[in-house]
Write a protein that holds these residues in place. Sequence first.
Motif, PDB file in Angstrom:
ATOM      1  N   VAL A  17       0.892   4.535  -2.697  1.00 24.27           N
ATOM      2  CA  VAL A  17       0.785   5.950  -2.316  1.00 24.27           C
ATOM      3  C   VAL A  17       1.987   6.739  -2.833  1.00 24.27           C
ATOM      4  O   VAL A  17       1.845   7.867  -3.306  1.00 24.27           O
ATOM      5  CB  VAL A  17       0.646   6.093  -0.785  1.00 24.27           C
ATOM      6  CG1 VAL A  17       0.672   7.570  -0.379  1.00 24.27           C
ATOM      7  CG2 VAL A  17      -0.645   5.437  -0.308  1.00 24.27           C
ATOM      8  N   LYS A  18       3.178   6.135  -2.757  1.00 17.63           N
ATOM      9  CA  LYS A  18       4.386   6.794  -3.281  1.00 17.63           C
ATOM     10  C   LYS A  18       4.241   7.100  -4.763  1.00 17.63           C
ATOM     11  O   LYS A  18       4.594   8.180  -5.235  1.00 17.63           O
ATOM     12  CB  LYS A  18       5.613   5.894  -3.079  1.00 17.63           C
ATOM     13  CG  LYS A  18       6.237   5.960  -1.699  1.00 17.63           C
ATOM     14  CD  LYS A  18       7.488   5.078  -1.668  1.00 17.63           C
ATOM     15  CE  LYS A  18       8.087   5.034  -0.263  1.00 17.63           C
ATOM     16  NZ  LYS A  18       9.268   4.134  -0.210  1.00 17.63           N
ATOM     17  N   GLU A  55       0.819  -1.217   0.000  1.00 20.26           N
ATOM     18  CA  GLU A  55       0.000   0.000   0.000  1.00 20.26           C
ATOM     19  C   GLU A  55       0.852   1.265   0.000  1.00 20.26           C
ATOM     20  O   GLU A  55       0.561   2.232  -0.706  1.00 20.26           O
ATOM     21  CB  GLU A  55      -0.918  -0.011   1.226  1.00 20.26           C
ATOM     22  CG  GLU A  55      -2.099   0.942   1.135  1.00 20.26           C
ATOM     23  CD  GLU A  55      -3.168   0.452   0.166  1.00 20.26           C
ATOM     24  OE1 GLU A  55      -3.911   1.308  -0.332  1.00 20.26           O
ATOM     25  OE2 GLU A  55      -3.257  -0.768  -0.088  1.00 20.26           O
ATOM     26  N   TYR A  56       1.931   1.266   0.806  1.00 22.13           N
ATOM     27  CA  TYR A  56       2.749   2.486   0.900  1.00 22.13           C
ATOM     28  C   TYR A  56       3.452   2.794  -0.416  1.00 22.13           C
ATOM     29  O   TYR A  56       3.720   3.963  -0.724  1.00 22.13           O
ATOM     30  CB  TYR A  56       3.756   2.382   2.050  1.00 22.13           C
ATOM     31  CG  TYR A  56       4.705   1.206   1.995  1.00 22.13           C
ATOM     32  CD1 TYR A  56       5.875   1.238   1.256  1.00 22.13           C
ATOM     33  CD2 TYR A  56       4.409   0.048   2.723  1.00 22.13           C
ATOM     34  CE1 TYR A  56       6.731   0.141   1.223  1.00 22.13           C
ATOM     35  CE2 TYR A  56       5.267  -1.056   2.695  1.00 22.13           C
ATOM     36  CZ  TYR A  56       6.421  -1.002   1.939  1.00 22.13           C
ATOM     37  OH  TYR A  56       7.269  -2.083   1.899  1.00 22.13           O
ATOM     38  N   ASN A  57       3.754   1.775  -1.231  1.00 21.61           N
ATOM     39  CA  ASN A  57       4.360   2.026  -2.537  1.00 21.61           C
ATOM     40  C   ASN A  57       3.344   2.572  -3.542  1.00 21.61           C
ATOM     41  O   ASN A  57       3.681   3.367  -4.420  1.00 21.61           O
ATOM     42  CB  ASN A  57       4.999   0.749  -3.092  1.00 21.61           C
ATOM     43  CG  ASN A  57       6.385   0.504  -2.509  1.00 21.61           C
ATOM     44  OD1 ASN A  57       6.922   1.357  -1.806  1.00 21.61           O
ATOM     45  ND2 ASN A  57       6.954  -0.654  -2.782  1.00 21.61           N
TER      46      ASN A  57
END
Length: 395
Positions: free
Chosen positions: A207-208, A203-205
Amino acid sequence: MFCSISKTLLHGRDKITAPQTMKLFCTLRKNPSILSLRLFSTTSNQQQSFTVSYLINTCGLSPESALHASKFVNFETPDKPDSVLAFFKKHGFSKTQIATISKRRPALLLYDVEKILLPKVEFFYSKGASRSDLATFVSKYPTILAISLEKQIIPSFNLLRNMLLSDENVINAIKLYPRIFSYDFNAYILPNINVLRDTGVPEYNIVKLLHWLPKAFFRAPVKVKENAEKLKGMGFNPERVIYLVAVYALGSLSKSTLEKKFDTFKKCGWSEEEVLEAFRRYPLIMTISEDKIMAVMDFLMSKMRFEVSSLAKYPRILAMSLEKRLVPRGLFAQDLLSKGLLEEKIRLPKFFESSKELFLNRFVYAYGEKAPELLKLYEEKFNLALGGKGKIQKS
Protein backbone atom coordinates in the motif's frame (compact mmCIF):
# COMPACT_ATOMS: atom_id res chain seq x y z
CA MET A 1 -16.95 26.22 -65.98
CA PHE A 2 -14.39 25.72 -68.77
CA CYS A 3 -14.58 29.43 -69.71
CA SER A 4 -13.76 30.33 -66.15
CA ILE A 5 -10.83 27.90 -66.08
CA SER A 6 -9.62 29.22 -69.41
CA LYS A 7 -9.54 32.82 -68.11
CA THR A 8 -7.62 31.75 -65.03
CA LEU A 9 -5.05 29.92 -67.11
CA LEU A 10 -4.64 32.68 -69.71
CA HIS A 11 -4.32 35.44 -67.10
CA GLY A 12 -1.98 33.49 -64.87
CA ARG A 13 1.71 34.18 -64.38
CA ASP A 14 2.79 31.61 -67.04
CA LYS A 15 1.37 31.66 -70.55
CA ILE A 16 -0.28 28.48 -71.74
CA THR A 17 -0.60 27.86 -75.46
CA ALA A 18 -3.91 26.94 -77.12
CA PRO A 19 -2.87 23.33 -77.75
CA GLN A 20 -1.90 22.99 -74.07
CA THR A 21 -5.27 24.42 -73.05
CA MET A 22 -7.18 22.01 -75.30
CA LYS A 23 -5.12 19.13 -73.92
CA LEU A 24 -6.03 20.17 -70.38
CA PHE A 25 -9.75 20.41 -71.26
CA CYS A 26 -9.63 16.91 -72.72
CA THR A 27 -7.94 15.60 -69.60
CA LEU A 28 -10.56 17.20 -67.35
CA ARG A 29 -13.41 15.80 -69.46
CA LYS A 30 -11.96 12.30 -69.16
CA ASN A 31 -10.98 12.65 -65.44
CA PRO A 32 -13.30 15.16 -63.69
CA SER A 33 -12.07 13.79 -60.35
CA ILE A 34 -8.78 15.69 -60.90
CA LEU A 35 -10.63 18.99 -60.49
CA SER A 36 -12.41 17.70 -57.38
CA LEU A 37 -9.14 16.58 -55.86
CA ARG A 38 -7.59 19.96 -56.54
CA LEU A 39 -10.51 21.76 -54.89
CA PHE A 40 -10.40 19.33 -51.92
CA SER A 41 -6.66 19.91 -51.54
CA THR A 42 -7.16 23.68 -51.52
CA THR A 43 -9.93 23.42 -48.91
CA SER A 44 -7.82 21.07 -46.80
CA ASN A 45 -4.86 23.45 -46.90
CA GLN A 46 -7.10 26.34 -45.91
CA GLN A 47 -8.40 24.32 -42.94
CA GLN A 48 -4.88 23.46 -41.86
CA SER A 49 -3.79 27.07 -42.23
CA PHE A 50 -6.69 28.23 -40.03
CA THR A 51 -5.97 25.48 -37.47
CA VAL A 52 -2.28 26.37 -37.24
CA SER A 53 -3.09 30.06 -36.90
CA TYR A 54 -5.62 29.32 -34.13
CA LEU A 55 -3.21 27.07 -32.25
CA ILE A 56 -0.55 29.79 -32.32
CA ASN A 57 -2.66 32.87 -31.62
CA THR A 58 -5.33 31.45 -29.30
CA CYS A 59 -3.78 28.38 -27.67
CA GLY A 60 -0.27 29.78 -27.28
CA LEU A 61 1.66 27.13 -29.20
CA SER A 62 4.91 27.81 -31.03
CA PRO A 63 4.72 27.68 -34.86
CA GLU A 64 6.57 24.34 -34.86
CA SER A 65 4.28 22.80 -32.23
CA ALA A 66 1.17 24.17 -33.94
CA LEU A 67 2.19 22.69 -37.29
CA HIS A 68 2.77 19.30 -35.64
CA ALA A 69 -0.51 19.45 -33.70
CA SER A 70 -2.44 20.30 -36.89
CA LYS A 71 -1.65 16.78 -38.13
CA PHE A 72 -4.01 15.45 -35.44
CA VAL A 73 -6.78 18.04 -35.48
CA ASN A 74 -8.43 20.22 -38.12
CA PHE A 75 -11.26 22.72 -37.95
CA GLU A 76 -12.70 25.45 -40.19
CA THR A 77 -14.30 27.61 -37.50
CA PRO A 78 -13.33 28.49 -33.93
CA ASP A 79 -16.67 27.52 -32.39
CA LYS A 80 -15.78 24.13 -30.87
CA PRO A 81 -12.22 24.92 -29.77
CA ASP A 82 -13.43 28.21 -28.30
CA SER A 83 -15.96 26.36 -26.15
CA VAL A 84 -13.30 23.89 -24.95
CA LEU A 85 -10.84 26.67 -24.07
CA ALA A 86 -13.60 28.57 -22.25
CA PHE A 87 -14.34 25.37 -20.30
CA PHE A 88 -10.70 24.99 -19.21
CA LYS A 89 -10.45 28.65 -18.21
CA LYS A 90 -13.67 28.39 -16.21
CA HIS A 91 -12.14 25.51 -14.22
CA GLY A 92 -8.96 27.39 -13.38
CA PHE A 93 -6.49 26.17 -15.99
CA SER A 94 -3.66 28.61 -16.65
CA LYS A 95 -2.59 29.75 -20.13
CA THR A 96 0.51 27.56 -19.87
CA GLN A 97 -1.56 24.51 -18.91
CA ILE A 98 -4.00 25.12 -21.78
CA ALA A 99 -1.08 25.42 -24.21
CA THR A 100 0.36 22.16 -22.87
CA ILE A 101 -2.98 20.36 -23.29
CA SER A 102 -3.39 21.72 -26.84
CA LYS A 103 0.10 20.51 -27.70
CA ARG A 104 -0.13 17.06 -26.11
CA ARG A 105 -3.70 16.18 -27.03
CA PRO A 106 -4.95 18.63 -29.71
CA ALA A 107 -7.96 16.42 -30.49
CA LEU A 108 -9.49 17.53 -27.16
CA LEU A 109 -10.21 20.90 -28.79
CA LEU A 110 -13.04 19.26 -30.75
CA TYR A 111 -14.56 17.31 -27.84
CA ASP A 112 -18.12 17.97 -26.75
CA VAL A 113 -17.90 19.93 -23.51
CA GLU A 114 -21.28 18.90 -22.06
CA LYS A 115 -21.25 15.24 -23.08
CA ILE A 116 -17.58 14.26 -22.75
CA LEU A 117 -15.51 16.72 -20.71
CA LEU A 118 -17.90 17.98 -18.03
CA PRO A 119 -19.02 14.55 -16.67
CA LYS A 120 -15.39 13.52 -16.04
CA VAL A 121 -14.50 16.80 -14.39
CA GLU A 122 -17.59 16.60 -12.17
CA PHE A 123 -16.67 13.03 -11.21
CA PHE A 124 -13.19 14.07 -10.04
CA TYR A 125 -14.67 17.03 -8.13
CA SER A 126 -17.14 14.68 -6.44
CA LYS A 127 -14.18 12.61 -5.21
CA GLY A 128 -12.49 15.59 -3.60
CA ALA A 129 -10.18 16.84 -6.35
CA SER A 130 -9.61 20.60 -6.23
CA ARG A 131 -9.44 22.84 -9.29
CA SER A 132 -5.68 22.90 -8.83
CA ASP A 133 -5.52 19.08 -8.64
CA LEU A 134 -7.56 18.76 -11.81
CA ALA A 135 -5.48 21.27 -13.75
CA THR A 136 -2.29 19.54 -12.60
CA PHE A 137 -3.07 16.00 -13.68
CA VAL A 138 -5.00 16.93 -16.84
CA SER A 139 -2.15 19.11 -18.11
CA LYS A 140 0.32 16.31 -17.30
CA TYR A 141 -1.77 13.72 -19.13
CA PRO A 142 -4.64 15.26 -21.18
CA THR A 143 -5.64 11.82 -22.47
CA ILE A 144 -7.31 11.24 -19.10
CA LEU A 145 -10.25 13.26 -20.47
CA ALA A 146 -10.47 10.98 -23.50
CA ILE A 147 -10.76 7.76 -21.46
CA SER A 148 -14.22 6.27 -20.91
CA LEU A 149 -15.74 7.40 -17.61
CA GLU A 150 -18.13 4.47 -17.16
CA LYS A 151 -15.93 1.67 -18.52
CA GLN A 152 -12.51 2.68 -17.22
CA ILE A 153 -12.24 5.65 -14.85
CA ILE A 154 -15.00 4.78 -12.36
CA PRO A 155 -14.17 1.04 -12.00
CA SER A 156 -10.46 1.78 -11.69
CA PHE A 157 -11.05 4.57 -9.17
CA ASN A 158 -13.18 2.26 -7.02
CA LEU A 159 -10.56 -0.48 -7.10
CA LEU A 160 -7.84 1.98 -6.07
CA ARG A 161 -10.02 3.29 -3.27
CA ASN A 162 -10.42 -0.21 -1.88
CA MET A 163 -6.64 -0.48 -1.65
CA LEU A 164 -5.76 3.09 -0.61
CA LEU A 165 -8.78 3.43 1.71
CA SER A 166 -9.80 7.00 0.83
CA ASP A 167 -10.73 9.17 -2.16
CA GLU A 168 -8.04 11.66 -1.13
CA ASN A 169 -5.33 9.01 -1.40
CA VAL A 170 -6.55 8.02 -4.87
CA ILE A 171 -6.48 11.66 -6.02
CA ASN A 172 -2.90 11.94 -4.75
CA ALA A 173 -1.96 8.78 -6.68
CA ILE A 174 -3.49 10.26 -9.84
CA LYS A 175 -1.45 13.44 -9.39
CA LEU A 176 1.70 11.34 -9.12
CA TYR A 177 0.86 9.19 -12.13
CA PRO A 178 -2.08 10.48 -14.24
CA ARG A 179 -1.63 7.65 -16.76
CA ILE A 180 -2.99 5.28 -14.13
CA PHE A 181 -6.42 5.03 -15.83
CA SER A 182 -4.97 4.12 -19.22
CA TYR A 183 -4.02 0.62 -18.03
CA ASP A 184 -6.00 -2.58 -17.66
CA PHE A 185 -5.79 -3.20 -13.91
CA ASN A 186 -6.41 -6.93 -14.39
CA ALA A 187 -3.33 -7.15 -16.61
CA TYR A 188 -0.97 -5.04 -14.48
CA ILE A 189 -1.77 -3.83 -10.98
CA LEU A 190 -3.52 -6.95 -9.63
CA PRO A 191 -0.97 -9.49 -10.96
CA ASN A 192 1.91 -7.33 -9.67
CA ILE A 193 0.34 -7.10 -6.21
CA ASN A 194 0.14 -10.90 -6.19
CA VAL A 195 3.80 -11.15 -7.28
CA LEU A 196 4.88 -8.94 -4.36
CA ARG A 197 2.73 -10.85 -1.88
CA ASP A 198 4.19 -14.16 -3.05
CA THR A 199 7.70 -12.73 -2.68
CA GLY A 200 7.03 -11.94 0.98
CA VAL A 201 6.25 -8.21 0.87
CA PRO A 202 3.91 -7.19 3.73
CA GLU A 203 0.52 -5.80 2.72
CA TYR A 204 1.15 -2.42 4.36
CA ASN A 205 4.35 -1.97 2.32
CA ILE A 206 2.49 -2.74 -0.91
CA VAL A 207 0.00 0.00 0.00
CA LYS A 208 2.89 2.37 0.79
CA LEU A 209 4.39 1.76 -2.65
CA LEU A 210 1.03 2.42 -4.28
CA HIS A 211 0.94 5.71 -2.33
CA TRP A 212 4.45 6.84 -3.20
CA LEU A 213 5.20 5.24 -6.57
CA PRO A 214 1.99 4.08 -8.30
CA LYS A 215 3.96 3.90 -11.55
CA ALA A 216 5.81 0.87 -10.16
CA PHE A 217 2.71 -1.31 -10.52
CA PHE A 218 2.34 -0.73 -14.24
CA ARG A 219 5.23 -2.86 -15.45
CA ALA A 220 4.99 -6.27 -17.09
CA PRO A 221 4.26 -8.75 -14.25
CA VAL A 222 6.80 -11.23 -15.69
CA LYS A 223 9.54 -8.57 -15.43
CA VAL A 224 8.46 -7.56 -11.91
CA LYS A 225 8.64 -11.19 -10.77
CA GLU A 226 12.06 -11.63 -12.37
CA ASN A 227 13.43 -8.49 -10.66
CA ALA A 228 11.84 -9.39 -7.32
CA GLU A 229 13.59 -12.76 -7.31
CA LYS A 230 16.87 -11.24 -8.46
CA LEU A 231 16.83 -8.72 -5.60
CA LYS A 232 16.20 -11.42 -3.03
CA GLY A 233 19.28 -13.17 -4.39
CA MET A 234 21.26 -9.94 -3.89
CA GLY A 235 20.40 -9.93 -0.20
CA PHE A 236 17.47 -7.49 -0.18
CA ASN A 237 14.88 -8.18 2.49
CA PRO A 238 11.31 -8.21 1.02
CA GLU A 239 9.94 -7.03 4.36
CA ARG A 240 11.76 -3.68 4.08
CA VAL A 241 10.51 -0.72 2.02
CA ILE A 242 13.89 -0.33 0.30
CA TYR A 243 13.27 -3.68 -1.39
CA LEU A 244 10.22 -2.20 -3.17
CA VAL A 245 12.20 0.89 -4.18
CA ALA A 246 14.78 -1.45 -5.72
CA VAL A 247 12.04 -3.34 -7.58
CA TYR A 248 10.86 -0.03 -9.02
CA ALA A 249 14.39 1.10 -9.94
CA LEU A 250 15.22 -2.11 -11.79
CA GLY A 251 11.83 -2.13 -13.50
CA SER A 252 12.40 1.34 -14.96
CA LEU A 253 15.63 0.31 -16.73
CA SER A 254 16.37 -1.92 -19.69
CA LYS A 255 19.24 -4.40 -19.45
CA SER A 256 21.42 -2.29 -21.75
CA THR A 257 20.74 0.91 -19.76
CA LEU A 258 21.60 -0.87 -16.51
CA GLU A 259 24.89 -2.05 -18.00
CA LYS A 260 25.70 1.51 -19.12
CA LYS A 261 25.09 2.79 -15.59
CA PHE A 262 27.45 0.16 -14.18
CA ASP A 263 30.08 1.14 -16.75
CA THR A 264 29.68 4.82 -15.85
CA PHE A 265 30.33 4.16 -12.16
CA LYS A 266 33.34 2.02 -13.02
CA LYS A 267 34.74 4.83 -15.18
CA CYS A 268 34.51 7.05 -12.11
CA GLY A 269 36.66 4.60 -10.17
CA TRP A 270 34.14 2.40 -8.36
CA SER A 271 34.63 -1.33 -8.21
CA GLU A 272 31.73 -3.64 -9.03
CA GLU A 273 31.28 -4.36 -5.32
CA GLU A 274 31.14 -0.61 -4.56
CA VAL A 275 28.47 -0.14 -7.24
CA LEU A 276 26.41 -2.94 -5.71
CA GLU A 277 26.93 -1.52 -2.22
CA ALA A 278 25.72 1.89 -3.37
CA PHE A 279 22.69 0.28 -5.04
CA ARG A 280 21.80 -1.60 -1.85
CA ARG A 281 21.96 1.63 0.15
CA TYR A 282 20.09 3.77 -2.39
CA PRO A 283 18.48 1.82 -5.29
CA LEU A 284 17.34 5.00 -7.08
CA ILE A 285 20.99 5.70 -7.85
CA MET A 286 20.45 3.63 -11.01
CA THR A 287 17.77 6.05 -12.25
CA ILE A 288 20.19 9.04 -12.26
CA SER A 289 21.35 10.04 -15.73
CA GLU A 290 24.88 9.16 -16.79
CA ASP A 291 25.73 12.84 -17.40
CA LYS A 292 24.57 13.77 -13.89
CA ILE A 293 26.61 10.91 -12.36
CA MET A 294 29.75 12.03 -14.19
CA ALA A 295 29.27 15.71 -13.28
CA VAL A 296 28.68 15.08 -9.57
CA MET A 297 31.50 12.55 -9.25
CA ASP A 298 33.88 14.91 -11.02
CA PHE A 299 33.05 17.79 -8.68
CA LEU A 300 33.22 15.75 -5.48
CA MET A 301 36.41 13.90 -6.38
CA SER A 302 38.35 16.50 -8.41
CA LYS A 303 37.29 19.72 -6.69
CA MET A 304 36.42 18.50 -3.21
CA ARG A 305 39.01 15.69 -3.05
CA PHE A 306 36.63 13.11 -1.61
CA GLU A 307 37.68 9.47 -1.82
CA VAL A 308 35.81 7.18 -4.22
CA SER A 309 35.09 4.67 -1.47
CA SER A 310 33.44 7.26 0.77
CA LEU A 311 31.02 8.30 -2.01
CA ALA A 312 29.88 4.70 -2.42
CA LYS A 313 28.77 4.75 1.23
CA TYR A 314 26.58 7.83 0.73
CA PRO A 315 25.09 7.36 -2.77
CA ARG A 316 22.05 9.55 -2.03
CA ILE A 317 24.34 12.57 -2.50
CA LEU A 318 24.61 11.78 -6.23
CA ALA A 319 20.88 12.50 -6.64
CA MET A 320 21.15 16.00 -5.12
CA SER A 321 21.17 19.17 -7.17
CA LEU A 322 24.66 20.11 -8.28
CA GLU A 323 23.77 23.81 -8.68
CA LYS A 324 21.49 24.30 -5.68
CA ARG A 325 23.22 22.18 -3.07
CA LEU A 326 26.50 20.41 -3.84
CA VAL A 327 28.47 23.23 -5.50
CA PRO A 328 27.49 26.09 -3.14
CA ARG A 329 27.98 23.96 -0.01
CA GLY A 330 31.21 22.50 -1.38
CA LEU A 331 32.71 25.92 -2.19
CA PHE A 332 31.51 27.25 1.16
CA ALA A 333 33.26 24.33 2.91
CA GLN A 334 36.52 25.35 1.29
CA ASP A 335 36.07 28.89 2.61
CA LEU A 336 35.41 27.55 6.12
CA LEU A 337 38.54 25.39 5.91
CA SER A 338 40.66 28.35 4.81
CA LYS A 339 39.38 30.34 7.81
CA GLY A 340 40.13 27.47 10.19
CA LEU A 341 36.45 27.08 11.08
CA LEU A 342 36.01 23.54 9.82
CA GLU A 343 37.78 20.30 10.57
CA GLU A 344 39.94 18.98 7.74
CA LYS A 345 37.84 15.87 7.19
CA ILE A 346 34.32 16.86 6.14
CA ARG A 347 31.66 14.28 6.93
CA LEU A 348 29.62 13.91 3.76
CA PRO A 349 26.14 13.26 5.23
CA LYS A 350 26.42 16.06 7.80
CA PHE A 351 27.50 18.62 5.22
CA PHE A 352 25.45 17.68 2.17
CA GLU A 353 22.45 15.64 3.34
CA SER A 354 21.26 17.93 6.15
CA SER A 355 18.33 20.27 5.49
CA LYS A 356 18.95 23.93 4.71
CA GLU A 357 17.83 24.98 8.20
CA LEU A 358 20.07 22.44 9.94
CA PHE A 359 22.98 23.29 7.66
CA LEU A 360 22.78 27.02 8.39
CA ASN A 361 22.48 26.36 12.14
CA ARG A 362 25.55 24.13 12.16
CA PHE A 363 27.86 25.97 9.78
CA VAL A 364 26.74 29.62 9.84
CA TYR A 365 24.76 30.70 12.93
CA ALA A 366 26.88 28.55 15.25
CA TYR A 367 29.78 30.97 14.77
CA GLY A 368 28.06 33.84 16.59
CA GLU A 369 29.51 37.20 15.56
CA LYS A 370 30.89 35.78 12.34
CA ALA A 371 27.45 34.51 11.26
CA PRO A 372 26.42 37.58 9.15
CA GLU A 373 29.72 37.48 7.26
CA LEU A 374 29.44 33.72 6.71
CA LEU A 375 25.82 33.95 5.58
CA LYS A 376 26.81 36.57 3.02
CA LEU A 377 29.66 34.32 1.88
CA TYR A 378 27.34 31.34 1.50
CA GLU A 379 24.85 33.43 -0.49
CA GLU A 380 27.67 34.46 -2.80
CA LYS A 381 28.58 30.81 -3.40
CA PHE A 382 24.93 29.92 -3.94
CA ASN A 383 24.47 32.70 -6.50
CA LEU A 384 27.72 31.78 -8.19
CA ALA A 385 26.55 28.18 -8.60
CA LEU A 386 23.23 29.36 -10.06
CA GLY A 387 24.89 31.85 -12.38
CA GLY A 388 23.72 34.82 -10.32
CA LYS A 389 20.04 33.95 -10.59
CA GLY A 390 18.86 34.80 -7.11
CA LYS A 391 18.66 34.26 -3.37
CA ILE A 392 19.01 31.01 -1.47
CA GLN A 393 16.04 28.70 -1.94
CA LYS A 394 15.16 25.37 -0.40
CA SER A 395 17.32 22.60 -1.77
